[in-house]
Design an enzyme around this catalytic site. Structure first.
Site, PDB file in Angstrom:
ATOM      1  N   LYS A   6       0.880  -1.142   0.029  1.00 50.14           N
ATOM      2  CA  LYS A   6       0.030   0.110  -0.048  1.00 50.14           C
ATOM      3  C   LYS A   6       1.021   1.303  -0.138  1.00 50.14           C
ATOM      4  O   LYS A   6       1.963   1.340   0.314  1.00 50.14           O
ATOM      5  CB  LYS A   6      -0.872  -0.182   1.243  1.00 50.14           C
ATOM      6  CG  LYS A   6      -2.002   0.951   1.144  1.00 50.14           C
ATOM      7  CD  LYS A   6      -3.191   0.076   0.545  1.00 50.14           C
ATOM      8  CE  LYS A   6      -4.313   0.911   0.109  1.00 50.14           C
ATOM      9  NZ  LYS A   6      -5.608  -0.125  -0.053  1.00 50.14           N
ATOM     10  N   ASP A  58      -6.880   4.556  -4.240  1.00 47.81           N
ATOM     11  CA  ASP A  58      -7.807   4.204  -3.141  1.00 47.81           C
ATOM     12  C   ASP A  58      -8.439   5.613  -2.590  1.00 47.81           C
ATOM     13  O   ASP A  58      -8.662   6.205  -3.968  1.00 47.81           O
ATOM     14  CB  ASP A  58      -6.912   3.980  -2.136  1.00 47.81           C
ATOM     15  CG  ASP A  58      -7.126   3.488  -0.832  1.00 47.81           C
ATOM     16  OD1 ASP A  58      -7.720   2.177  -0.702  1.00 47.81           O
ATOM     17  OD2 ASP A  58      -7.462   4.044   0.071  1.00 47.81           O
TER      18      ASP A  58
END
Ligand code: GLU
Length: 449
Positions: free
Chosen positions: A129, A169
């Protein structure tokens, strides 16, 4: 109330000690370790060779300066992150978040969750991430582009279609992915379509990727309800958020005959008893990039806007938290239970606090944790990688069909595993165990690395 098995307690204590102050990361690790006691009771060898300790330690953490010039000619500085958490199953895969709340602990929690989520899809993707504390709100298109270019100028050296494949995201959608892909292409002189996912259809994106997280979460909830003979049709649904996940959750719920009565953004929530007008939400959020408060001004009669306040006060049969982490507290969970909620499907990553999860499960509410319910987004990213690798492009129907199958499989594997471990209906336990076992098997085979 589940607790961490005494054999795993020292592992948790060490994670807390060496990652001081990273509350969300602690929360995510604790939840997984709570589920693993049952696994090591049955298969003690999973605790050998510091396997669990290694899973809790990222393979690599990159933190970098992101300088850029705003529209007034002033130099701005942000911090960029990429945590390459686990590559036992495939290249690191996971989104990039641009939000002022981003810090290392947040990215580590998201990266940790991503390992198990990606394993659950059954597709060959590791977990990672990234993101930045950059706040896109109110920034011009030119500022967004310059920020994305600067971010990618540093990040590109750590990426690659076989190494690390970011996507979107919170705060990162098709526009930002386009700017980042453009800069990656320019810096590397390679048209490496598979290095990013969530791309636009004009340059290697996959049909149904935009819709995938929300559609997938709805498929999961539909299947979970079906185990109790309940249908989505005519159910009252509250979906928090109004970003990509929330919008396509609402779209799929509507297509199944459900009625969405409320949605929100960080400013507050709107209630429309006649059913949220999704075209209007899309216009406000996807086109104007405005605030959800405008909904009431534009729609008028029969609608209301509640500034701040909790959207979970709105009574519903099904709650789909699709905004951000820890947005649904124990107090909210109690309110939902009193109001008769049947099921909760997490579209966001870890939106329910541990207290809230305990309250739902204690009250017999069907609860779908994010790492299972929202896996449709990253699963479709893996389908995008497949299409890029074969220089192919699938139809919407074909892609959505694959997504629906994947979500069905995730649901069934979580449910069967919970059953096998003596906790029928506990999707948290099922998801953690299925994800862990897949990663653990691969890590064992690869030796101590
Ligand atoms: N950010 C999404 C997630 O939380 C998608 C990641 C991806 O497609 O790589 O799973």
């Amino acid at each position: 109330m589940s607790t961490v098995d005494e054999k795993l307690e020292p592992i948790l204590a060490e994670v807390l000690r060496r990652n001081a102050g990273e509350a969300e990361f602690h929360q995510a690790v604790r939840e997984v370790l709570e589920s693993l006691g049952r696994v090591i009771a049955k298969h003690p060898d999973y605790a050998d060779n510091a396997l669990i300790e290694r899973i809790c330690e990222p393979e690599r953490q990159i933190i970098f300066r992101v300088p850029w010039v705003d529209d007034k000619g002033r130099v701005q500085i942000n911090r960029g992150f990429r945590v390459q958490f686990n590559s036992a199953l495939g290249p690191y895969k996971g989104g990039v978040r641009f939000h002022p709340s981003v810090n290392l602990g947040i990215i580590k929690f998201l990266g940790f969750e991503q390992i198990f989520k990606n394993a659950l899809t059954g597709l060959p993707i590791g977990g990672g991430k990234g993101g930045s504390d950059f706040n896109p709100r109110g920034r011009s298109d030119g500022e967004i582009m310059r920020f994305c270019q600067s971010f990618m100028t540093e990040l590109h050296r750590h990426l690659g279609e076989h190494t690390d494949v970011p996507a979107g995201d919170i705060g990162v959608g098709a526009r930002e992915i386009g700017y980042m892909f453009g800069q990656y292409k320019r810096l590397t002189n390679r048209y490496e379509a598979g290095v990013l996912t969530g791309k636009g259809l004009a340059y290697g994106g996959s049909r149904a990727r935009r819709e995938a997280t929300g559609y997938g979460a709805t498929y999961f909830v539909q299947r979970m309800l079906a185990t109790k003979g309940i249908e989505l049709e005519d159910k009252r649904v509250v979906v928090s958020g109004s970003g990509n996940v929330a919008i396509y959750t609402m779209e799929k719920i509507l297509s199944f005959g459900g009625k969405v009565v409320a949605c929100s953004d960080s400013g507050g929530y709107v209630v429309d008893e006649s059913g949220i007008d999704l075209a209007l939400v899309k216009e406000i959020k996807e086109v104007r990039r405005g605030r959800i408060a405008e909904y009431v001004r534009l729609k008028g009669n029969g609608t209301r806007y509640v500034e701040q306040g909790s959207i979970w006060e709105v009574a519903c049969d099904i709650a789909m938290p699709s905004a951000t982490q820890n947005e649904l507290t124990g107090k909210d969970a109690r309110t939902l239970v009193v109001n008769g909620v049947l099921a909760v499907g997490e579209g966001a990553n870890m939106p329910s606090t541990p207290d809230a999860v305990r309250i739902f499960q204690g009250a017999g509410v069907l609860f779908a944790p994010g790492k299972a319910a929202n896996a449709g987004g990253v699963a479709t990213s893996a389908l995008e990688m497949q299409q890029n690798a074969s220089r192919d492009s699938w139809t919407f129907e074909q892609t959505e069909q694959r997504l629906a199958e994947i979500m069905g499989n995730i649901h069934d594997r979580c449910a069967e595993t919970a059953e096998e471990y003596g906790a029928s209906g506990d999707y948290v336990l099922g998801a953690n165990i299925v994800g862990f076992v897949r990663v653990a098997e691969a890590m064992r085979a690869l030796g101590v690395i």
